[in-house]
Write a protein that holds these residues in place. Sequence first.
Motif, PDB file in Angstrom:
ATOM      1  N   GLU A 341     -17.999 -12.515  16.306  1.00 25.14           N
ATOM      2  CA  GLU A 341     -18.607 -10.982  15.684  1.00 25.14           C
ATOM      3  C   GLU A 341     -18.674 -10.299  17.080  1.00 25.14           C
ATOM      4  N   ASN A 344     -21.867  -5.365  18.722  1.00 22.23           N
ATOM      5  CA  ASN A 344     -22.378  -4.281  17.754  1.00 22.23           C
ATOM      6  C   ASN A 344     -23.729  -3.704  18.126  1.00 22.23           C
ATOM      7  N   GLN A 346     -26.996  -0.885  17.468  1.00 20.62           N
ATOM      8  CA  GLN A 346     -27.396   0.038  16.435  1.00 20.62           C
ATOM      9  C   GLN A 346     -28.818   0.593  16.993  1.00 20.62           C
TER      10      GLN A 346
END
Length: 385
Positions: A341, A344, A346
Amino acid sequence: MNKKMREFLAAIEEKQKEARSFADANETDKAAGILDEIDDLKKQYETEEKLFKLEQEQAANSHEEVRTEKELTQSEKDVKAFAGYVRAMVNKASTPQNITMGNNGAIIPQTIASQIIQKVKELCPIYANSTIYHSKGTLKIPVYGDKTVSGDDAPHNITVGFAAEFSELTADAGAFSSVDLTGYLVGALTLIGKSVVNNADIDVTNFIVNEMGKKIAEFLEDKLLNGASGYNQGALATTTTMNAGSTSAITADNLIDLQAKIPTAYQGAAAWYMAPATFTAIRKLKDGNNRYLLQDDITGTFPYRLLGKPVYISDNMPAIASAAKAVLYGDASGLAVNIREEQNIQVLTEKYATQHAIGVVAWMEFDSKVADNQKLATLVMSANS
């Protein structure tokens, strides 16, 4: 009344209608949330009203002599700058980390600043130079090499030799093994108090998002060099090693011998990796003609080459100490990295609303192992006797 003030009043009226409709439907939680929004809009309207009155007063006094910027006091300059900041930020969506008014007062405008000074960390391109995979399951990298046979000390592999006609050839071969890469989850969370966002003269949220990205890069570089017990393996885990013969000093001969540990076929993309203090010590080394071993390289990102190869510095490399792996040399593509992954990040604007805060969360999943020990070698300092 200016345009912005009319817009605020219209928004307040619309929100009041919305709150009444929810109240009539006995949806008290939603009505309460809207009432909070109305309070925020009213505060913004009051701010805009004060700024509007200030502008009117300035216009009324326009006949007075206008002082130049140099004649303004520091306090007046601050007020002027802050007024401009409030005007720019009053309608801007806010977002924020465990950054609060109390323990982060430096970013609250006393005099108005527009910069944040950060400590620079030395990072090497170990990730960029490694071999990257993107596999969701377990990644098996086949490795071919010599085979051992029980009761036979000699390694077995494909053999080539002279032969005679009508004579049988002896069959032999090496063996395949594998380097297995899975994935380990990495996460980080920080909270930013909304009061900080509302009072700071910088975009705090955007800064924290960028800062979190840098922290992940620092973490990843550390693990790709040093590894973590029970998790991934770093480049320093290579089985190709050489002892420095000293607990505290590195010699020119050490570096020459370490470079020779890497086969010629893999020298093309080879580089040196070391800590800043190690680089400083090596930079002082001289050859028999009293010339420094490090050569200037104005064509590279870092302006030095050692024995013809680029030098990369990292704060995550071990310093010179007893039993430390103080220098890494070789082609970093020998390190295999599986990214399940990608990084990321957020911004969570709702989850921490009851704390008057905003969250910034980051996730990634990776694993790494040395896939080819021929490509990487370490200089290991001697252990204290």
